[in-house]
Enzyme design. Sequence first.
Site, PDB file in Angstrom:
ATOM      1  N   ASP A  85       3.998   5.490  -0.864  1.00 40.07           N
ATOM      2  CA  ASP A  85       2.726   5.311  -0.171  1.00 40.07           C
ATOM      3  C   ASP A  85       1.930   6.585  -0.437  1.00 40.07           C
ATOM      4  O   ASP A  85       2.240   7.656   0.098  1.00 40.07           O
ATOM      5  CB  ASP A  85       2.947   5.101   1.330  1.00 40.07           C
ATOM      6  CG  ASP A  85       1.678   4.596   2.005  1.00 40.07           C
ATOM      7  OD1 ASP A  85       0.593   4.815   1.440  1.00 40.07           O
ATOM      8  OD2 ASP A  85       1.783   3.999   3.086  1.00 40.07           O
ATOM      9  N   ILE A  87      -1.030   7.629   0.369  1.00 37.23           N
ATOM     10  CA  ILE A  87      -1.564   8.185   1.614  1.00 37.23           C
ATOM     11  C   ILE A  87      -1.204   7.217   2.726  1.00 37.23           C
ATOM     12  O   ILE A  87      -1.699   6.094   2.763  1.00 37.23           O
ATOM     13  CB  ILE A  87      -3.100   8.371   1.544  1.00 37.23           C
ATOM     14  CG1 ILE A  87      -3.406   9.354   0.422  1.00 37.23           C
ATOM     15  CG2 ILE A  87      -3.650   8.831   2.903  1.00 37.23           C
ATOM     16  CD1 ILE A  87      -4.732  10.021   0.458  1.00 37.23           C
ATOM     17  N   THR A  90      -4.445   6.166   6.011  1.00 38.70           N
ATOM     18  CA  THR A  90      -5.742   6.310   5.319  1.00 38.70           C
ATOM     19  C   THR A  90      -6.917   6.395   6.316  1.00 38.70           C
ATOM     20  O   THR A  90      -7.855   7.161   6.094  1.00 38.70           O
ATOM     21  CB  THR A  90      -5.950   5.146   4.320  1.00 38.70           C
ATOM     22  OG1 THR A  90      -4.928   5.247   3.330  1.00 38.70           O
ATOM     23  CG2 THR A  90      -7.297   5.215   3.629  1.00 38.70           C
ATOM     24  N   ASP A 213       5.518   1.954   3.893  1.00 39.91           N
ATOM     25  CA  ASP A 213       5.157   2.672   5.125  1.00 39.91           C
ATOM     26  C   ASP A 213       6.366   3.409   5.714  1.00 39.91           C
ATOM     27  O   ASP A 213       6.206   4.461   6.327  1.00 39.91           O
ATOM     28  CB  ASP A 213       4.664   1.696   6.211  1.00 39.91           C
ATOM     29  CG  ASP A 213       3.397   0.958   5.834  1.00 39.91           C
ATOM     30  OD1 ASP A 213       2.469   1.592   5.328  1.00 39.91           O
ATOM     31  OD2 ASP A 213       3.336  -0.279   6.058  1.00 39.91           O
TER      32      ASP A 213
HETATM   33  C1  IPD Z   1      -0.844   2.089   7.779  1.00 39.16           C
HETATM   34  C2  IPD Z   1      -0.374   3.150   8.750  1.00 39.16           C
HETATM   35  C3  IPD Z   1      -0.512   2.627  10.147  1.00 39.16           C
HETATM   36  C4  IPD Z   1       0.284   1.350  10.336  1.00 39.16           C
HETATM   37  C5  IPD Z   1      -0.165   0.325   9.335  1.00 39.16           C
HETATM   38  C6  IPD Z   1      -0.037   0.849   7.931  1.00 39.16           C
HETATM   39  P1  IPD Z   1      -1.926   2.941   5.454  1.00 39.16           P
HETATM   40  O1  IPD Z   1      -0.686   2.549   6.445  1.00 39.16           O
HETATM   41  O2  IPD Z   1       0.965   3.513   8.550  1.00 39.16           O
HETATM   42  O3  IPD Z   1      -0.040   3.564  11.073  1.00 39.16           O
HETATM   43  O4  IPD Z   1       0.109   0.851  11.607  1.00 39.16           O
HETATM   44  O5  IPD Z   1       0.618  -0.849   9.499  1.00 39.16           O
HETATM   45  O6  IPD Z   1      -0.502  -0.123   7.027  1.00 39.16           O
HETATM   46  O7  IPD Z   1      -2.700   1.686   5.219  1.00 39.16           O
HETATM   47  O8  IPD Z   1      -2.714   3.973   6.132  1.00 39.16           O
HETATM   48  O9  IPD Z   1      -1.189   3.405   4.256  1.00 39.16           O
HETATM   49 CA    CA Z   2       1.028   3.032   4.800  1.00 35.03          CA
HETATM   50 CA    CA Z   3      -1.410   3.899   2.116  1.00 35.06          CA
END
Ligand code: IPD
Ligand code: CA
Ligand code: CA
Length: 259
Positions: A85, A87, A90, A213
Site C-alpha cells: 500500500d 500510501i 490517503t 491495508d
Molecule cells: C484506507 C485506510 C482507512 C481504512 C480504509 C482503507 P487508503 O486505505 O486504511 O483507514 O478505513 O478501509 O481503504 O485508501 O487510505 O489506502
Molecule cells: Ca490502504
Molecule cells: Ca492506499
Amino acid sequence: MKNEMYDFALEIAKIAGKMSIDLRKEPLKLETKRSHADLVTFIDKEVEQFLVNKILERYPQHGILGEEGTFKESYKNFETVWIIDPIDGTTNFVHQQQHYAISIAIAKNGIGIFGVVYDPIKDELFYAGKDDGAYLNGNKIILDDKKTIRESVISTCMFWEDPNTKENLSKTIIGLARDSRGIRMMSSAALDMCYVAIGRLDAYINPRLQAWDFSAAKIILEEAEGFVRDHKANIINTMEGSSMIACNPSIYEELLNYF
Ligand code: IPD
Ligand code: CA
Ligand code: CA
C-alpha cells in the site's frame, strides 16, 4: 534480525516515505475511486511505481500485489509476493499531511513473513519478521499490559455508504463508545494496527479491509503478541480482503460480546 531482503524492504519503505513528503509540495491532481470519499493522488501511483521498479530490479522472480495495480501480472503465479500500500491513509495525507504510512509486506506461499509500516512524518519505522519479533525504530515491542474494555481506547473506520457499517458496525461502536474510554477514527488501518502493537490504542476494528491495508501490520501486531481475527473470530488470510478485529489479547473475549 539479519536478512538481506528484509533490510531492502526497510530501505525502500524509508525512501518511499521521503518521496511522499517531497512530492506533496506539488499540486495533488486529486481523483476519486469507488466514492467521493475514496481518494487517490498521483503520489500514491508514483510511490507504488517506484517500489515496484525497485523490487523487480532486485527480485525479478517475485510477484507484487499493490493497491494501485502497477504490477500487471497476477500475484497468484508467484511463490514470493510483495503486498504494497504505497500510501495507507490517503485522506489524511491529502487533508492533514500526517498519520499516513507506507506499508509493505512479504508473503511466501501465502504466509506473511515480513512487514514494514513507515510513518514518514513521525519517522516511525514499525517492522517484524515472522518468529523474529516486532520493532519500532530498532527497539523491540511487546504487548504485555493487561486491559479491560473500560480501560481501552478503540479505533475504527466507518463508511456510511457501506451497508455493513450502517447496520452492524454502528451498534458495535455505540456499545463500545459507552463502555470504553473512547472511540477514535484515525483512518490509517496500517498505522492504527501498529498503534495497537505499542499500546497507543487497544483495538482496531474495521468491517472491510483489503490485503494491502493490513498484511504488514498484521505481522507486526502478531509478533508483538497482539491478536488479529475477522469479525467472526476466524484467522485472517494475509492475501485476501477481510473484516478486522486487531487488539490487545487481554480484551479479545470481552470485545467479541459487542459483535
Ligand atoms: C484506507 C485506510 C482507512 C481504512 C480504509 C482503507 P487508503 O486505505 O486504511 O483507514 O478505513 O478501509 O481503504 O485508501 O487510505 O489506502
Ligand atoms: Ca490502504
Ligand atoms: Ca492506499
